[in-house]
Design a protein around this motif. Structure first.
Motif, PDB file in Angstrom:
ATOM      1  N   ASP A 182       0.743  -1.444   0.375  1.00  0.00           N
ATOM      2  CA  ASP A 182      -0.212   0.145   0.262  1.00  0.00           C
ATOM      3  C   ASP A 182       0.748   1.205  -0.381  1.00  0.00           C
ATOM      4  OD1 ASP A 182      -2.505  -1.298   2.530  1.00  0.00           O
ATOM      5  OD2 ASP A 182      -2.690  -1.061  -0.166  1.00  0.00           O
ATOM      6  N   VAL A 183      -0.201   2.643  -0.721  1.00  0.00           N
ATOM      7  CA  VAL A 183       0.962   3.607  -0.534  1.00  0.00           C
ATOM      8  C   VAL A 183       1.543   4.437   0.655  1.00  0.00           C
ATOM      9  CG1 VAL A 183      -0.102   5.786  -0.569  1.00  0.00           C
ATOM     10  CG2 VAL A 183       0.351   4.817  -2.280  1.00  0.00           C
ATOM     11  N   SER A 184       0.832   4.203   1.786  1.00  0.00           N
ATOM     12  CA  SER A 184       1.189   3.984   2.585  1.00  0.00           C
ATOM     13  C   SER A 184       2.833   3.593   3.652  1.00  0.00           C
ATOM     14  CB  SER A 184       0.434   4.880   4.074  1.00  0.00           C
ATOM     15  OG  SER A 184      -0.470   3.607   4.737  1.00  0.00           O
ATOM     16  N   ALA A 187       5.638   3.508   1.830  1.00  0.00           N
ATOM     17  CA  ALA A 187       6.308   5.261   1.931  1.00  0.00           C
ATOM     18  C   ALA A 187       7.528   5.069   3.769  1.00  0.00           C
ATOM     19  CB  ALA A 187       5.434   6.811   2.801  1.00  0.00           C
ATOM     20  N   HIS A 191      11.144   4.609   3.526  1.00  0.00           N
ATOM     21  CA  HIS A 191      12.321   5.576   4.661  1.00  0.00           C
ATOM     22  C   HIS A 191      13.082   4.441   5.168  1.00  0.00           C
ATOM     23  CE1 HIS A 191      11.044   9.706   4.663  1.00  0.00           C
ATOM     24  NE2 HIS A 191      10.286   8.835   3.970  1.00  0.00           N
ATOM     25  N   HIS A 209       9.441  -1.127 -11.011  1.00  0.00           N
ATOM     26  CA  HIS A 209       9.213  -0.425 -12.810  1.00  0.00           C
ATOM     27  C   HIS A 209       8.342   1.580 -11.783  1.00  0.00           C
ATOM     28  CE1 HIS A 209       5.266  -1.790 -10.908  1.00  0.00           C
ATOM     29  NE2 HIS A 209       5.195  -1.108 -10.981  1.00  0.00           N
ATOM     30  N   SER A 212       8.515   6.883  -9.650  1.00  0.00           N
ATOM     31  CA  SER A 212       9.119   7.967  -8.776  1.00  0.00           C
ATOM     32  C   SER A 212       9.758   7.673  -7.876  1.00  0.00           C
ATOM     33  CB  SER A 212       7.605   8.424  -8.987  1.00  0.00           C
ATOM     34  OG  SER A 212       6.729   7.501  -8.543  1.00  0.00           O
ATOM     35  N   TYR A 216      13.831   8.672  -6.393  1.00  0.00           N
ATOM     36  CA  TYR A 216      13.201   9.023  -4.801  1.00  0.00           C
ATOM     37  C   TYR A 216      14.862   8.787  -4.063  1.00  0.00           C
ATOM     38  CZ  TYR A 216      11.597  10.034   0.025  1.00  0.00           C
ATOM     39  OH  TYR A 216      11.893  10.200   1.073  1.00  0.00           O
TER      40      TYR A 216
ATOM     41  N   GLU B 273      -9.261 -10.843   0.728  1.00  0.00           N
ATOM     42  CA  GLU B 273      -8.865  -9.707   1.909  1.00  0.00           C
ATOM     43  C   GLU B 273      -9.621  -8.598   2.657  1.00  0.00           C
ATOM     44  OE1 GLU B 273      -5.329  -8.395   2.561  1.00  0.00           O
ATOM     45  OE2 GLU B 273      -5.052 -10.260   3.070  1.00  0.00           O
TER      46      GLU B 273
ATOM     47  N   GLY C  40      -8.823   2.603   0.206  1.00  0.00           N
ATOM     48  CA  GLY C  40      -8.018   2.447   0.888  1.00  0.00           C
ATOM     49  C   GLY C  40      -7.403   1.415   0.760  1.00  0.00           C
ATOM     50  N   GLU C  41      -6.053   0.963   1.695  1.00  0.00           N
ATOM     51  CA  GLU C  41      -5.020   0.335   2.361  1.00  0.00           C
ATOM     52  C   GLU C  41      -5.728  -1.566   2.134  1.00  0.00           C
ATOM     53  OE1 GLU C  41      -2.693   2.845   4.113  1.00  0.00           O
ATOM     54  OE2 GLU C  41      -1.438   2.880   2.402  1.00  0.00           O
ATOM     55  N   THR C  42      -4.886  -1.792   2.545  1.00  0.00           N
ATOM     56  CA  THR C  42      -5.104  -3.251   2.656  1.00  0.00           C
ATOM     57  C   THR C  42      -5.655  -3.986   4.021  1.00  0.00           C
ATOM     58  OG1 THR C  42      -3.448  -3.633   0.958  1.00  0.00           O
ATOM     59  CG2 THR C  42      -3.641  -5.704   2.259  1.00  0.00           C
ATOM     60  N   LEU C 183      -0.124  -3.843 -12.616  1.00  0.00           N
ATOM     61  CA  LEU C 183      -0.918  -3.687 -14.521  1.00  0.00           C
ATOM     62  C   LEU C 183       0.827  -2.408 -14.070  1.00  0.00           C
ATOM     63  CD1 LEU C 183      -3.710  -3.842 -16.035  1.00  0.00           C
ATOM     64  CD2 LEU C 183      -2.262  -5.050 -15.448  1.00  0.00           C
ATOM     65  N   ASP C 184       1.737  -2.386 -15.229  1.00  0.00           N
ATOM     66  CA  ASP C 184       2.406  -1.581 -15.475  1.00  0.00           C
ATOM     67  C   ASP C 184       2.009   0.507 -15.790  1.00  0.00           C
ATOM     68  OD1 ASP C 184       4.873  -2.803 -17.792  1.00  0.00           O
ATOM     69  OD2 ASP C 184       4.781  -1.973 -15.615  1.00  0.00           O
ATOM     70  N   HIS C 211      -6.683   1.118  -4.818  1.00  0.00           N
ATOM     71  CA  HIS C 211      -5.991   1.579  -3.823  1.00  0.00           C
ATOM     72  C   HIS C 211      -5.163   2.314  -3.828  1.00  0.00           C
ATOM     73  CE1 HIS C 211      -3.461  -1.317  -5.603  1.00  0.00           C
ATOM     74  NE2 HIS C 211      -2.491  -0.593  -4.726  1.00  0.00           N
ATOM     75  N   LEU C 252      -2.424   9.630   3.831  1.00  0.00           N
ATOM     76  CA  LEU C 252      -2.339   9.437   2.786  1.00  0.00           C
ATOM     77  C   LEU C 252      -2.164  10.203   1.416  1.00  0.00           C
ATOM     78  CD1 LEU C 252      -2.846   6.601   2.281  1.00  0.00           C
ATOM     79  CD2 LEU C 252      -5.678   6.969   1.412  1.00  0.00           C
ATOM     80  N   SER C 255       1.698  10.820   1.318  1.00  0.00           N
ATOM     81  CA  SER C 255       2.810   9.203   1.528  1.00  0.00           C
ATOM     82  C   SER C 255       2.876   9.164   0.158  1.00  0.00           C
ATOM     83  CB  SER C 255       2.594   7.974   2.046  1.00  0.00           C
ATOM     84  OG  SER C 255       1.017   7.581   1.787  1.00  0.00           O
ATOM     85  N   LEU C 256       1.850   9.815  -0.744  1.00  0.00           N
ATOM     86  CA  LEU C 256       2.094  10.158  -2.027  1.00  0.00           C
ATOM     87  C   LEU C 256       3.785   9.949  -3.123  1.00  0.00           C
ATOM     88  CD1 LEU C 256      -1.312  10.698  -3.903  1.00  0.00           C
ATOM     89  CD2 LEU C 256      -0.688   8.916  -3.844  1.00  0.00           C
ATOM     90  N   PRO C 257       4.274   9.769  -4.332  1.00  0.00           N
ATOM     91  CA  PRO C 257       5.527   9.989  -4.507  1.00  0.00           C
ATOM     92  C   PRO C 257       5.234  12.032  -4.642  1.00  0.00           C
ATOM     93  CG  PRO C 257       4.397   8.618  -6.122  1.00  0.00           C
ATOM     94  CD  PRO C 257       3.235   8.432  -4.664  1.00  0.00           C
ATOM     95  N   GLY C 260       6.530  13.175  -1.662  1.00  0.00           N
ATOM     96  CA  GLY C 260       7.595  13.294  -1.166  1.00  0.00           C
ATOM     97  C   GLY C 260       7.532  12.174  -0.311  1.00  0.00           C
ATOM     98  N   PHE C 261       6.456  11.326  -0.528  1.00  0.00           N
ATOM     99  CA  PHE C 261       7.035   9.403   0.075  1.00  0.00           C
ATOM    100  C   PHE C 261       6.338   9.934   1.943  1.00  0.00           C
ATOM    101  CE2 PHE C 261       6.986   6.258  -3.035  1.00  0.00           C
ATOM    102  CZ  PHE C 261       7.554   7.539  -4.193  1.00  0.00           C
ATOM    103  N   VAL C 262       5.515  10.503   2.429  1.00  0.00           N
ATOM    104  CA  VAL C 262       5.896  10.839   3.889  1.00  0.00           C
ATOM    105  C   VAL C 262       4.879  10.007   4.035  1.00  0.00           C
ATOM    106  CG1 VAL C 262       5.832  12.426   5.693  1.00  0.00           C
ATOM    107  CG2 VAL C 262       6.116  13.518   3.226  1.00  0.00           C
TER     108      VAL C 262
END
Lengths: 236, 273, 312
Positions: A182-184, A187, A191, A209, A212, A216, B273, C40-42, C183-184, C211, C252, C255-257, C260-262
């Protein structure tokens, strides 16, 4: 780390395919790159372009059809047994797919103990080593009795990383380490990887692939297109 | 850890039935009223002293039946253990190392597949002293093809998984990887085959003994059947002599097979899931 | 009655070795021609909701609440009635097309299959319809594709075939469960275009579960963010991305590229024992003691529905 650079020189990899294995399929053509100690080389490119294959070749897990992989100035295929054993330990791979990276029939504790016994850690030190490792990667002792299927993707990835760290590697080939996360969580793992690189002075070959993410994480970037490596210096 | 997914009638009935026979095998003297060698009046019908009557030389049939459990089960399980160990070793080696080892071992497997076990035992019995352990050896050593194939194909699959590659990368030895990483992940296909191998061995033994080949002095259910037919039990309508051993063989094999099916029901487990 | 789907107080519990609270009192509605993204996340429960709507949950699931689809409660229909609805009025597209397509049947046959299953028309006519559907998708030489097998086509193409097959009967509501996962980026484009075309041409309603925030932003009119089995924010898509209110939503996006991936510190709570009070509170940088003790409701404020004491 005393370790020297990890280099690939003119790596070409071909596979035989077809019904009677008569056809050749060229996956990599004359690829050269260098991973410097403590730095990250980022490898991009579409899926199936050969990035994973290059990662395996550089890690010494697959032999190239032609070309050399050098650790410092020594070619790994020419190394003696002892030298190769050291190389094998110092260059690790973190595989794609966190759910497959750990033995589903072993608990966290068992998976970690395996590595510690490989390292011949004295029995009285095992517990403290385990504790330190868990702390470093952000896992808790409560998870020791869990199976990988009971952990989240991020936790599995942390565990896989933790086991690798026990070997005190100089280089880690990371093959799509966060693609399934997942995205978070991604991150968080990125880190963690950055922190570890700084504290343990580990060189990374970061394969993904996702452009971004690669940009980073990396000091130097290259892309595999049609089996050839195009680095940023070339394309400018 | 083995997880039993198919709990239920099938599983419990299999265990229960097999349990009875295992108890008979472990404590024959507690259950059987007499020593099977003790002689009484021959050809007696079932009565209070002899639950299943006596045979042609006066042995109590019920006691023979109870003692026979041990023999038949030992042959079954011992052969199966031998078969499984050999099949596992060959399949693992072929699947893990691939290449030349794979070719050679699978070629060997094909050859063994062709060898007919029963005629071989007959021939060997003619030359060597027939006995329980010879039987176990032959049945065990010539039945591993199926297990080897299945183990090989599962090994080929598992060895490509991340944790095996990871173990190789960390420098674990091949033997360690095969035993510690691969076996736990393939054992679930081996357990049902083990049970079926047991059943097959028991049937093979019963057939051989019934035909009067093998070792007549073993005292297995097959031997009992053989004597029942050859020494006038059938002719005299002594159903209490020929039915019980046959029934025991059948029920024992059924219970083992059923347990084998219950093991088969265990799969890797699927989640949403 | 413009509402195609109306979910009211949906809760799903799993009775396994432990009691798992997968979904907790979720309510939302989708209008005709609208695209609602459930992000949402997993483990947040979004996939479970999709399965609940399609009545595809395993036997150990306990479902409470109401799912009104075209004024019928899906949770109270029989299996026979549900079979008639699935595929025809309500379609679902799953992730990983290689699992949805049968490798031994041609593409053409599989795209035309719904006609046969619902006994609408014969094989020949259905093939014709399937070919035309492929053409509309942009495959100009559709006859070639009709005869191909899934193994001969790329993952992205297969995903689009799956979408074609699932939607060929023009169902008023389509649920897409992680259609772009794995998928790419180039293939993601194709799938997104396909879904957009579907919505615009046929006025189909779409429940998009993903997600991937970029895909959600691109395709949806409204967005609902889930965390630990609950909806914690729901708003019009652009309003949401411009100004996310809930701390989790903000985390959320950070934390996206591109931001800055915080990372958001900590991990999602276990569905077996969710925290009392606000479920995000253990990881939240704002808030006070009230957040840990009382459970916030989903309330409307500043054009968003938010489940947070701090946001009001």
């Amino acid at each position: 780390m005393f370790f020297l650079s990890l280099r690939a020189e003119n790596i070409t990899k071909e596979y035989r395919t077809g019904l009677f294995l008569g056809q050749q399929r060229r996956v990599l053509s004359e690829v050269s790159l260098e991973i410097r100690p403590g730095e990250t080389f980022g490898l991009m490119g579409p899926s199936g372009a050969g990035k994973s294959t290059l990662g395996r070749v550089i890690a010494g897990l697959e032999a190239p059809t032609s070309g050399k992989v050098l650790s410092g100035e020594i070619e790994i295929s020419c190394m003696g047994r002892e030298a190769y054993r050291t190389f094998r330990r110092k260059v690790q791979v973190m595989f794609q797919d966190p759910t497959g990276a750990l033995n589903p029939r072993k608990t966290v504790s068992e998976s970690v103990r395996d590595v510690l016994s490989l390292l011949r850690t004295p029995v009285h030190q095992i517990h403290s080593e385990m504790k330190n490792m868990l702390e470093t990667v952000g896992l808790s002792e409560e998870q020791l009795m869990r199976y990988p299927s009971q952990l989240s993707g991020g936790e599995n990835q942390r565990l896989a990383l933790g086991r690798i760290l026990l070997l005190k590697p100089s280089y880690i080939i990371l093959d799509e380490p966060t693609s399934a996360l997942d995205v978070s969580v991604q991150a968080q793992i990125l880190h963690l990887l950055k922190d570890l690189q700084a504290s343990e002075d580990i060189g990374y070959l970061f394969i993904s692939h996702d452009e971004s993410v690669v940009r980073y994480m990396s000091d130097n970037v290259g892309e595999i297109l049609d089996g050839r490596l195009v680095t940023e210096d070339d394309s400018s | 850890m083995i997880h039993f997914e198919r709990q239920g009638l099938l599983w419990y009935s299999g265990i229960f039935l097999l349990g009875i026979f295992i108890v008979m095998a472990i404590f024959p003297s507690q259950i059987a009223p007499y020593d099977p060698g003790e002689r009484f009046m021959p050809y007696e019908e079932p009565e209070s002293g002899h639950l299943l009557g006596t045979n042609d030389i006066g042995n109590d049939i019920f006691s023979e039946l109870v003692s026979g459990a041990r023999i038949s089960l030992i042959i079954g399980f011992a052969s199966a253990i031998l078969t499984t160990i050999i099949g596992l070793a060959i399949g693992l080696t072929a699947g893990y190392f691939r290449g030349l080892a794979d070719e050679v071992l699978m070629g060997l497997t094909d050859v063994v597949l062709i060898i007919p076990k029963i005629p071989l035992i007959i021939v060997l019995a003619a030359f060597l002293r027939p006995g329980l352990w010879l039987l176990v050896l032959v049945l065990g050593v010539f039945s591993w093809e199926s297990i080897a194939r299945v183990v090989r194909s599962k090994t080929l699959q598992v060895r490509e998984m991340g944790f095996v590659k990871s173990a190789e990368c960390m420098g674990f030895g091949s033997l360690h990887i095969m035993i510690s990483e691969i076996i736990p992940n393939i054992i679930y296909v081996v357990t049902p085959k083990f049970m079926l191998a047991t059943a097959a061995a028991m049937i093979s033994e019963a057939s051989l003994s019934f035909l009067g080949l093998g070792d007549p002095s073993m005292g297995s259910w097959g031997n009992m059947l053989s004597f029942a037919f050859s020494r006038g039990g059938f002719v005299r309508d002594m159903w209490w002599w020929y039915l019980p051993p046959g029934l025991c063989i059948t029920l024992c094999v059924i219970s083992i097979t059923v347990i084998g099916f219950a093991f088969e029901g265990e799969d890797e487990g699927v989640r949403i899931e | 009655m413009n509402m195609v789907l109306e979910v009211s107080n949906l809760s799903v519990l799993f009775h396994g070795s432990e009691l798992t609270h997968a979904v907790h009192e979720v309510s939302f509605g989708i209008e005709k021609g609208e695209v609602l993204a459930l992000v949402g996340e997993t483990g947040c429960g979004k996939s479970v909701i999709a399965h609940a709507i399609m009545s595809l949950l395993p036997s150990e699931a306990e479902v409470r609440g109401e799912i009104m689809f075209r004024s019928r409660d899906l949770l109270r229909l029989s299996e026979k009635e549900l079979s008639a609805i699935r595929g025809r009025e309500l379609a679902i597209v799953f992730q990983n097309p290689s699992l949805a397509l049968n490798p031994v049947h041609t593409i053409g046959r599989q795209v035309a299959e719904p006609f046969a299953v619902h006994r609408i028309m014969g094989r020949k006519e259905a093939s014709g319809r399937a070919a035309r559907a492929l053409e509309r998708m942009g495959f100009s030489s559709s006859e070639d594709y009709m005869g191909m097998y899934p193994s001969q086509c790329s993952g992205g193409m297969n995903q689009r075939f799956v979408i074609a097959a699932s939607t060929i009967l023009n169902p008023p509501l389509v649920i897409a469960d992680e259609p772009t996962k794995g998928l790419d980026s180039s293939l993601v484009d194709g799938v997104c275009n396909e879904l957009q075309r579907l919505v615009h041409e046929n006025n189909t309603s779409l429940l998009l579960i993903t997600h991937d925030l970029a895909v959600a932003r691109r395709l949806s009119d409204r967005i609902a963010v889930m965390y630990s089995g609950e909806i914690i924010e729901m708003a019009d898509t652009e309003a949401f991305f411009e100004n996310p209110l809930h701390p989790y939503s903000r985390g959320l996006l950070m934390s996206l590229p591109e931001n800055g991936f915080v990372p958001i510190p900590g991990t999602s709570p276990s569905p077996v024992s969710p925290p009392p009070g606000c479920r995000f509170q253990p990881r939240c940088t704002e808030g006070n003691r009230e957040c840990a003790e009382r459970h916030p409701d989903l309330l409307f404020t500043r054009d968003h529905y938010v489940r947070c004491f701090f946001c009001h």
